[in-house]
Design a protein around this motif. Sequence first.
Motif, mmCIF file in Angstrom:
data_model
loop_
_atom_site.group_PDB
_atom_site.id
_atom_site.type_symbol
_atom_site.label_atom_id
_atom_site.label_comp_id
_atom_site.label_asym_id
_atom_site.label_seq_id
_atom_site.Cartn_x
_atom_site.Cartn_y
_atom_site.Cartn_z
ATOM 1 N N ALA A 102 42.270 -15.797 -13.224
ATOM 2 C CA ALA A 102 40.825 -15.560 -13.254
ATOM 3 C C ALA A 102 40.291 -15.109 -11.899
ATOM 4 O O ALA A 102 40.878 -15.396 -10.849
ATOM 5 C CB ALA A 102 40.105 -16.836 -13.681
ATOM 6 N N TRP A 103 39.170 -14.436 -11.962
ATOM 7 C CA TRP A 103 38.322 -14.176 -10.803
ATOM 8 C C TRP A 103 36.971 -14.756 -11.209
ATOM 9 O O TRP A 103 36.117 -14.093 -11.757
ATOM 10 C CB TRP A 103 38.219 -12.678 -10.519
ATOM 11 N N TRP A 104 36.827 -16.074 -11.007
ATOM 12 C CA TRP A 104 35.668 -16.815 -11.512
ATOM 13 C C TRP A 104 34.956 -17.528 -10.381
ATOM 14 O O TRP A 104 35.562 -18.312 -9.651
ATOM 15 C CB TRP A 104 36.123 -17.828 -12.569
ATOM 16 N N ASP A 105 33.664 -17.293 -10.269
ATOM 17 C CA ASP A 105 32.862 -17.873 -9.195
ATOM 18 C C ASP A 105 32.254 -19.225 -9.547
ATOM 19 O O ASP A 105 31.448 -19.758 -8.806
ATOM 20 C CB ASP A 105 31.759 -16.899 -8.770
ATOM 21 N N GLY A 106 32.625 -19.783 -10.684
ATOM 22 C CA GLY A 106 32.109 -21.085 -11.094
ATOM 23 C C GLY A 106 30.852 -21.002 -11.942
ATOM 24 O O GLY A 106 30.346 -22.022 -12.399
ATOM 25 N N SER A 107 30.329 -19.804 -12.163
ATOM 26 C CA SER A 107 29.080 -19.647 -12.909
ATOM 27 C C SER A 107 29.295 -19.832 -14.403
ATOM 28 O O SER A 107 30.402 -19.741 -14.908
ATOM 29 C CB SER A 107 28.478 -18.263 -12.645
ATOM 30 N N SER A 108 28.176 -20.065 -15.093
ATOM 31 C CA SER A 108 28.188 -20.114 -16.549
ATOM 32 C C SER A 108 28.150 -18.666 -17.027
ATOM 33 O O SER A 108 27.144 -17.982 -16.886
ATOM 34 C CB SER A 108 26.960 -20.888 -17.040
ATOM 35 N N SER A 109 29.263 -18.187 -17.534
ATOM 36 C CA SER A 109 29.404 -16.771 -17.876
ATOM 37 C C SER A 109 30.519 -16.629 -18.901
ATOM 38 O O SER A 109 31.151 -17.611 -19.286
ATOM 39 C CB SER A 109 29.771 -15.985 -16.608
ATOM 40 N N GLY A 110 30.792 -15.403 -19.311
ATOM 41 C CA GLY A 110 31.909 -15.157 -20.205
ATOM 42 C C GLY A 110 33.229 -15.550 -19.563
ATOM 43 O O GLY A 110 34.125 -16.097 -20.209
ATOM 44 N N THR A 111 33.352 -15.287 -18.272
ATOM 45 C CA THR A 111 34.553 -15.696 -17.547
ATOM 46 C C THR A 111 34.657 -17.215 -17.515
ATOM 47 O O THR A 111 35.733 -17.776 -17.748
ATOM 48 C CB THR A 111 34.539 -15.119 -16.121
ATOM 49 N N GLY A 112 33.541 -17.883 -17.266
ATOM 50 C CA GLY A 112 33.529 -19.347 -17.279
ATOM 51 C C GLY A 112 33.916 -19.892 -18.644
ATOM 52 O O GLY A 112 34.682 -20.861 -18.747
ATOM 53 N N TYR A 113 33.393 -19.276 -19.694
ATOM 54 C CA TYR A 113 33.744 -19.684 -21.062
ATOM 55 C C TYR A 113 35.255 -19.568 -21.264
ATOM 56 O O TYR A 113 35.895 -20.465 -21.808
ATOM 57 C CB TYR A 113 33.003 -18.805 -22.079
ATOM 58 N N THR A 114 35.819 -18.461 -20.828
ATOM 59 C CA THR A 114 37.241 -18.212 -21.028
ATOM 60 C C THR A 114 38.092 -19.206 -20.239
ATOM 61 O O THR A 114 39.087 -19.721 -20.753
ATOM 62 C CB THR A 114 37.599 -16.764 -20.643
ATOM 63 N N VAL A 115 37.707 -19.497 -19.013
ATOM 64 C CA VAL A 115 38.439 -20.481 -18.206
ATOM 65 C C VAL A 115 38.374 -21.854 -18.870
ATOM 66 O O VAL A 115 39.395 -22.543 -19.001
ATOM 67 C CB VAL A 115 37.897 -20.533 -16.759
ATOM 68 N N ARG A 116 37.185 -22.254 -19.315
ATOM 69 C CA ARG A 116 37.062 -23.563 -19.984
ATOM 70 C C ARG A 116 37.894 -23.608 -21.264
ATOM 71 O O ARG A 116 38.541 -24.613 -21.564
ATOM 72 C CB ARG A 116 35.591 -23.870 -20.273
ATOM 73 N N LYS A 117 37.888 -22.523 -22.022
ATOM 74 C CA LYS A 117 38.690 -22.443 -23.241
ATOM 75 C C LYS A 117 40.179 -22.571 -22.911
ATOM 76 O O LYS A 117 40.927 -23.270 -23.598
ATOM 77 C CB LYS A 117 38.407 -21.105 -23.943
ATOM 78 N N ALA A 118 40.601 -21.907 -21.861
ATOM 79 C CA ALA A 118 42.008 -21.968 -21.441
ATOM 80 C C ALA A 118 42.390 -23.399 -21.048
ATOM 81 O O ALA A 118 43.449 -23.896 -21.452
ATOM 82 C CB ALA A 118 42.250 -21.018 -20.273
ATOM 83 N N LEU A 119 41.543 -24.048 -20.291
ATOM 84 C CA LEU A 119 41.831 -25.418 -19.869
ATOM 85 C C LEU A 119 41.886 -26.360 -21.071
ATOM 86 O O LEU A 119 42.735 -27.252 -21.141
ATOM 87 C CB LEU A 119 40.793 -25.891 -18.851
ATOM 88 N N LYS A 120 40.986 -26.141 -22.026
ATOM 89 C CA LYS A 120 40.970 -26.952 -23.243
ATOM 90 C C LYS A 120 42.271 -26.782 -24.030
ATOM 91 O O LYS A 120 42.760 -27.707 -24.647
ATOM 92 C CB LYS A 120 39.767 -26.548 -24.110
ATOM 93 N N LYS A 121 42.834 -25.571 -23.981
ATOM 94 C CA LYS A 121 44.088 -25.286 -24.686
ATOM 95 C C LYS A 121 45.307 -25.617 -23.824
ATOM 96 O O LYS A 121 46.427 -25.281 -24.174
ATOM 97 C CB LYS A 121 44.125 -23.828 -25.124
ATOM 98 N N ARG A 122 45.050 -26.239 -22.680
ATOM 99 C CA ARG A 122 46.098 -26.672 -21.753
ATOM 100 C C ARG A 122 46.874 -25.516 -21.118
ATOM 101 O O ARG A 122 48.051 -25.648 -20.794
ATOM 102 C CB ARG A 122 47.038 -27.671 -22.406
#
Length: 157
Positions: free
Chosen positions: A121-141
């Motif tokens: 990822a290139w994610w700045d910590g914001s609530s965004s599509g990238t943030g959604y994707t990172v959270r989804k990835a973490l949820k899926k381990r």
Amino acid sequence: MIVAFTGHRTYQHSAEEQLRTTILSLYNQGGRTFRVGMAEGFDLAAAEAIIEIMSESRDITLEAYIPWQGFNSHLTSDKQERYQRILQQCDTITTISEEFRPWVFRERNDRLVEGADYVVAWWDGSSSGTGYTVRKALKKRCKVVNLYPSQQLTMEL
């Protein structure tokens, strides 16, 4: 191993060497399938870095996930050419919808992460599509490598 990429459109190629090093490291660990969402910024930069490595290592598969048919119509002509050059190098192109729908980005991001082992990822910590994707990835381990300089989630490869 499947590796997906997600990042902000505002990415300005500030982590080119780190991106290439990360891709090579994941390749050396068995990464052979690389997925990109084809948005401007980090997605296209990641695709180009993968294509460069593909010229040296022919056993890499590059998959493009396009939100809807005509997604690239807003791009200027020079960016259109870049986009098309990338698509020509992809082994698989998946178009999520024939036309824009409010849910299409979320569906594209879900498909990127589905079955992935790593998300770069290139994610700045914001609530965004990238943030959604990172959270989804973490949820899926999935293991997440965030190349954004001030928001490191994990850098262990």
